[in-house]
Design a protein around this motif. Structure first.
Motif, PDB file in Angstrom:
ATOM      1  N   SER A  68       0.797  -1.233   0.000  1.00  0.00           N
ATOM      2  CA  SER A  68       0.000   0.000   0.000  1.00  0.00           C
ATOM      3  C   SER A  68       0.831   1.286   0.000  1.00  0.00           C
ATOM      4  CB  SER A  68      -0.978   0.002   1.180  1.00  0.00           C
ATOM      5  OG  SER A  68      -0.297  -0.027   2.423  1.00  0.00           O
ATOM      6  N   MET A  69       1.832   1.380   0.864  1.00  0.00           N
ATOM      7  CA  MET A  69       2.571   2.646   0.941  1.00  0.00           C
ATOM      8  C   MET A  69       3.545   2.819  -0.215  1.00  0.00           C
ATOM      9  SD  MET A  69       0.934   3.894   3.383  1.00  0.00           S
ATOM     10  CE  MET A  69       1.687   5.509   3.197  1.00  0.00           C
ATOM     11  N   PHE A 101       7.184   3.645  10.677  1.00  0.00           N
ATOM     12  CA  PHE A 101       6.729   3.349  12.044  1.00  0.00           C
ATOM     13  C   PHE A 101       5.328   2.745  12.011  1.00  0.00           C
ATOM     14  CE2 PHE A 101       4.565   4.360  15.996  1.00  0.00           C
ATOM     15  CZ  PHE A 101       5.509   4.047  16.970  1.00  0.00           C
ATOM     16  N   ALA A 102       4.444   3.325  11.212  1.00  0.00           N
ATOM     17  CA  ALA A 102       3.065   2.823  11.102  1.00  0.00           C
ATOM     18  C   ALA A 102       3.053   1.379  10.616  1.00  0.00           C
ATOM     19  CB  ALA A 102       2.257   3.706  10.160  1.00  0.00           C
ATOM     20  N   ASP A 103       3.884   1.073   9.622  1.00  0.00           N
ATOM     21  CA  ASP A 103       3.903  -0.287   9.085  1.00  0.00           C
ATOM     22  C   ASP A 103       4.611  -1.268  10.008  1.00  0.00           C
ATOM     23  OD1 ASP A 103       2.358   0.209   6.885  1.00  0.00           O
ATOM     24  OD2 ASP A 103       4.015   0.345   5.464  1.00  0.00           O
ATOM     25  N   GLU A 129       1.946   1.052  23.725  1.00  0.00           N
ATOM     26  CA  GLU A 129       3.225   1.734  23.537  1.00  0.00           C
ATOM     27  C   GLU A 129       3.256   2.476  22.198  1.00  0.00           C
ATOM     28  OE1 GLU A 129       6.078  -1.381  23.987  1.00  0.00           O
ATOM     29  OE2 GLU A 129       6.013  -1.343  26.184  1.00  0.00           O
ATOM     30  N   MET A 130       2.691   1.851  21.166  1.00  0.00           N
ATOM     31  CA  MET A 130       2.616   2.495  19.855  1.00  0.00           C
ATOM     32  C   MET A 130       1.787   3.775  19.946  1.00  0.00           C
ATOM     33  SD  MET A 130       0.692   1.163  16.380  1.00  0.00           S
ATOM     34  CE  MET A 130      -0.916   1.248  17.184  1.00  0.00           C
ATOM     35  N   ILE A 154       0.703  11.974   3.592  1.00  0.00           N
ATOM     36  CA  ILE A 154       0.995  10.543   3.537  1.00  0.00           C
ATOM     37  C   ILE A 154       1.020   9.893   4.923  1.00  0.00           C
ATOM     38  CG2 ILE A 154       3.526  10.767   3.583  1.00  0.00           C
ATOM     39  CD1 ILE A 154       3.554   8.571   1.343  1.00  0.00           C
ATOM     40  N   VAL A 155       1.454  10.631   5.954  1.00  0.00           N
ATOM     41  CA  VAL A 155       1.506  10.054   7.305  1.00  0.00           C
ATOM     42  C   VAL A 155       0.085   9.823   7.841  1.00  0.00           C
ATOM     43  CG1 VAL A 155       2.361  10.330   9.665  1.00  0.00           C
ATOM     44  CG2 VAL A 155       3.747  11.120   7.734  1.00  0.00           C
ATOM     45  N   ASP A 156      -0.813  10.748   7.559  1.00  0.00           N
ATOM     46  CA  ASP A 156      -2.213  10.560   7.961  1.00  0.00           C
ATOM     47  C   ASP A 156      -2.790   9.300   7.319  1.00  0.00           C
ATOM     48  OD1 ASP A 156      -2.707  13.310   9.316  1.00  0.00           O
ATOM     49  OD2 ASP A 156      -1.849  13.822   7.369  1.00  0.00           O
ATOM     50  N   ILE A 157      -2.486   9.112   6.044  1.00  0.00           N
ATOM     51  CA  ILE A 157      -2.968   7.921   5.340  1.00  0.00           C
ATOM     52  C   ILE A 157      -2.387   6.658   5.960  1.00  0.00           C
ATOM     53  CG2 ILE A 157      -2.849   6.684   3.133  1.00  0.00           C
ATOM     54  CD1 ILE A 157      -3.085   9.431   1.746  1.00  0.00           C
TER      55      ILE A 157
END
Length: 224
Positions: A68-69, A101-103, A129-130, A154-157
């Motif tokens: 996705s990213m 970080f999100a992934d 913790e995340m 992109i970070v919001d997505i």
């Protein structure tokens, strides 16, 4: 003649929705091809993603792009209008840090969904913790509406799953981790994020998600 854009995805998937949001935010027309996951995978999906055999897959002309990213980075570079990444190289690097970080950390909530007992407690702790890290360190939260400022990016997505799916998983599993009073900045962000028309109009129905993931969890636990 413009090359046809097709998206192989699945309606309950936050990863499919990431790509849909990016396409909608940029006003890019595309054909949505719904895959019947996890039960059947179309020959086209297996052809276009023979390595992982997973959605989402964006097909531009006959060129498939997976993950996705990575798809969103491709969309950003191919259609730079309405940018999702900052112009400044340093800011772009920071945005990519939080996408990674999100992934890297996001799967912890899905492991809460897939497990029980002591193993689940471990993933609950990791999920908290995340959330704490995002609340305390990510971008301009608390000062601006979105991670990168006043405009969605992109970070919001990348963190979009927290805004809609986190609560669904909590309901299905019977836990409460994302407390508004504990994570006020992140909670405010979820409300801002879901009010953006391109997001709001392309979120899966919450009740249907609960039914879908309840059934999936029952099947997972029955087979474990």
């Amino acid at each position: 003649m413009a090359e046809v854009i097709k998206l192989h995805g699945a309606w309950p998937s936050p990863f499919s929705c990431r790509v849909i949001w990016a396409l909608k935010l940029k006003g890019i027309p595309y054909e949505n091809i719904e895959e019947d996951l996890p039960y059947r995978k179309s020959p086209e999906l297996l052809k276009y993603n023979p390595v992982h055999k997973k959605i989402p897959v964006l097909v531009h002309g006959e060129k498939p792009i997976c993950e996705s990213m990575i798809i969103i980075e491709y969309i950003e570079e191919t259609w730079p209008e309405t940018p999702l990444l900052p112009a400044d190289p340093y800011d772009r690097a920071i945005a990519r840090f939080w996408v990674k970080f999100a992934d890297d950390k996001g799967p912890s909530i899905w492991m809460v969904f897939r497990t029980t007992g002591e193993e689940q407690e471990k993933f609950k702790k990791e999920s908290l913790e995340m959330l704490k890290t995002i609340e305390e360190h990510a971008g301009t939260l608390g000062k601006k509406k979105f991670f990168g400022g006043d405009n969605i990016g992109i970070v919001d997505i990348a963190f979009g799953g927290i805004a809609h799916w986190f609560g669904v998983i909590e309901d299905v599993v019977g836990v409460k981790l994302f407390e508004a009073q504990v994570f006020p900045r992140l909670h405010a962000w979820t409300e801002n994020f879901k009010q953006v028309p391109a997001i709001k109009d392309n979120l899966p129905d919450r009740d249907k998600l609960v039914v879908f993931f309840k059934q999936m969890r029952e099947n997972l636990l029955a087979s474990s």
